[in-house]
Design a protein around this motif. Structure first.
Motif, short mmCIF file in Angstrom:
data_model
loop_
_atom_site.label_atom_id
_atom_site.label_comp_id
_atom_site.label_asym_id
_atom_site.label_seq_id
_atom_site.Cartn_x
_atom_site.Cartn_y
_atom_site.Cartn_z
N LEU A 1 0.64 -1.11 -0.06
CA LEU A 1 0.03 0.02 0.20
C LEU A 1 1.01 1.21 0.00
O LEU A 1 2.13 1.19 0.46
CB LEU A 1 -0.98 0.07 1.11
N SER A 2 0.25 2.27 -0.47
CA SER A 2 1.05 3.74 -0.30
C SER A 2 1.05 4.17 1.10
O SER A 2 0.23 3.44 1.85
CB SER A 2 0.46 4.63 -1.16
N ALA A 3 2.00 5.16 1.43
CA ALA A 3 1.88 5.63 2.72
C ALA A 3 0.36 6.21 2.96
O ALA A 3 0.00 6.07 4.31
CB ALA A 3 3.08 6.81 2.79
N ALA A 4 -0.07 6.89 2.12
CA ALA A 4 -1.47 7.55 2.33
C ALA A 4 -2.43 6.46 2.63
O ALA A 4 -3.25 6.75 3.65
CB ALA A 4 -1.81 8.40 0.98
N GLU A 5 -2.35 5.49 2.04
CA GLU A 5 -3.33 4.29 2.32
C GLU A 5 -3.09 3.54 3.71
O GLU A 5 -4.14 3.44 4.43
CB GLU A 5 -3.33 3.27 1.20
N LEU A 6 -1.94 3.46 4.02
CA LEU A 6 -1.55 2.88 5.34
C LEU A 6 -1.88 3.59 6.54
O LEU A 6 -2.39 3.18 7.47
CB LEU A 6 0.14 2.55 5.34
N ASP B 1 5.59 -1.77 3.01
CA ASP B 1 6.65 -2.32 2.16
C ASP B 1 7.81 -2.99 2.97
O ASP B 1 8.36 -2.42 3.75
CB ASP B 1 7.05 -1.24 1.25
N THR B 2 7.92 -4.25 2.77
CA THR B 2 8.84 -4.91 3.40
C THR B 2 9.36 -6.22 2.79
O THR B 2 8.63 -6.87 2.03
CB THR B 2 8.44 -5.44 4.98
N VAL C 1 3.72 3.84 11.19
CA VAL C 1 4.42 2.89 10.33
C VAL C 1 4.56 3.27 8.78
O VAL C 1 5.32 2.77 8.17
CB VAL C 1 3.52 1.49 10.36
N ALA C 2 3.42 4.13 8.64
CA ALA C 2 3.39 4.49 7.11
C ALA C 2 4.64 5.43 6.80
O ALA C 2 5.00 5.43 5.67
CB ALA C 2 2.07 5.29 7.12
N ALA D 1 3.46 -9.76 9.69
CA ALA D 1 2.38 -8.78 9.89
C ALA D 1 2.28 -7.39 9.19
O ALA D 1 1.44 -7.10 8.50
CB ALA D 1 2.32 -8.64 11.48
N LEU D 2 3.49 -6.93 9.12
CA LEU D 2 3.73 -5.76 8.10
C LEU D 2 3.47 -6.07 6.83
O LEU D 2 2.56 -5.26 6.38
CB LEU D 2 5.08 -5.24 8.37
N ARG D 3 3.91 -7.16 6.33
CA ARG D 3 3.47 -7.61 4.84
C ARG D 3 1.93 -7.81 4.65
O ARG D 3 1.24 -7.02 3.88
CB ARG D 3 4.01 -9.03 4.44
#
Length: 231
Positions: A29-34, A164-165, A127-128, A157-159
């Protein structure tokens, strides 16, 4: 060290074509979406991954509606008020997998999220905004400040949440060792930094996400299962 083009070419050949390969590659996802995700959802996903560790994921997923009922849909505000006595009662509820040590991670990870909220206002935003070129730093944060979020649990969990990881799956680890990018313990600081540096270099060469590159590396080695044939 192989280049992105080398890895991409081999993965494409192994999967049958570039088209098939690209159909298997995902993106974060984008930072904005996150940043729009509820912090309650982060607590839920951390809990899910903690319980999935060492269990068949299908068993945990089948029980998940019960988890959500028992733990108030992972509402952080409510869980912060939960007494130890209530936690013990919930840990014995037949609607969940009754593992008290893992149940204890729920309030502990709840407090981790709450602490971040007090300093940044939102765990999702925290996180974002974390830079992907130091994603191992976020892994370390979760391991240090959370409960049972070390190893692959935090990264998985992040994935799952869309951050992005890269992942140190068996295939990715095998690649990194075969190309002498890492040696010794997989979770040592030296190995983690070497893996981060490797993926950062691939990002510069390709402008792909860590998520996509991690999958690409995995598809370039290991068992080659073609979608059309199941081989």
């Amino acid at each position: 060290m192989e280049t992105f083009s080398d890895i991409y070419a081999r993965a494409s050949a192994r999967k049958g074509s570039e088209k098939i390969l690209m159909s298997l590659i995902g993106n974060p996802l984008s930072a904005a979406e996150l940043s729009t995700i509820s912090d309650d959802v982060w607590l839920e996903e951390f809990t899910r991954k903690v319980f999935q560790s060492g269990f068949y994921w299908s068993v945990i997923n089948a029980k998940w509606p019960g988890f959500r009922e028992v733990f108030w849909d992972f509402n952080i505000a409510k869980l912060l008020m939960m007494s130890p006595e209530v936690l013990e009662q919930k840990a014995a509820d037949e609607r969940i997998v009754r593992n008290y040590k893992k149940v204890q991670t729920i309030p502990e990870n709840c407090y981790m999220i709450y602490d971040v909220q007090q300093s940044t206002g939102s765990f999702s935003e925290f996180v974002a905004q974390w830079p992907s070129d130091n994603i191992i730093g976020l892994w370390a944060y979760l391991k240090k400040n959370g409960a049972r979020l070390g190893g692959n649990t935090g990264p998985f969990a992040l994935r799952a949440m869309g951050k992005d990881t890269f992942l140190l799956s068996r295939d990715v680890e095998a690649y990194l060792r075969a190309h002498e990018i890492i040696e010794g313990g997989l979770q040592s600081k030296r190995s983690l930094q070497a893996a981060q540096d490797f993926f950062n270099e691939l990002v510069e060469q390709s402008n792909w996400s860590l998520h996509a590159l991690s999958q690409l590396v995995a598809y370039s080695v290991g068992d080659n299962l073609l979608p059309e044939t199941g081989e």
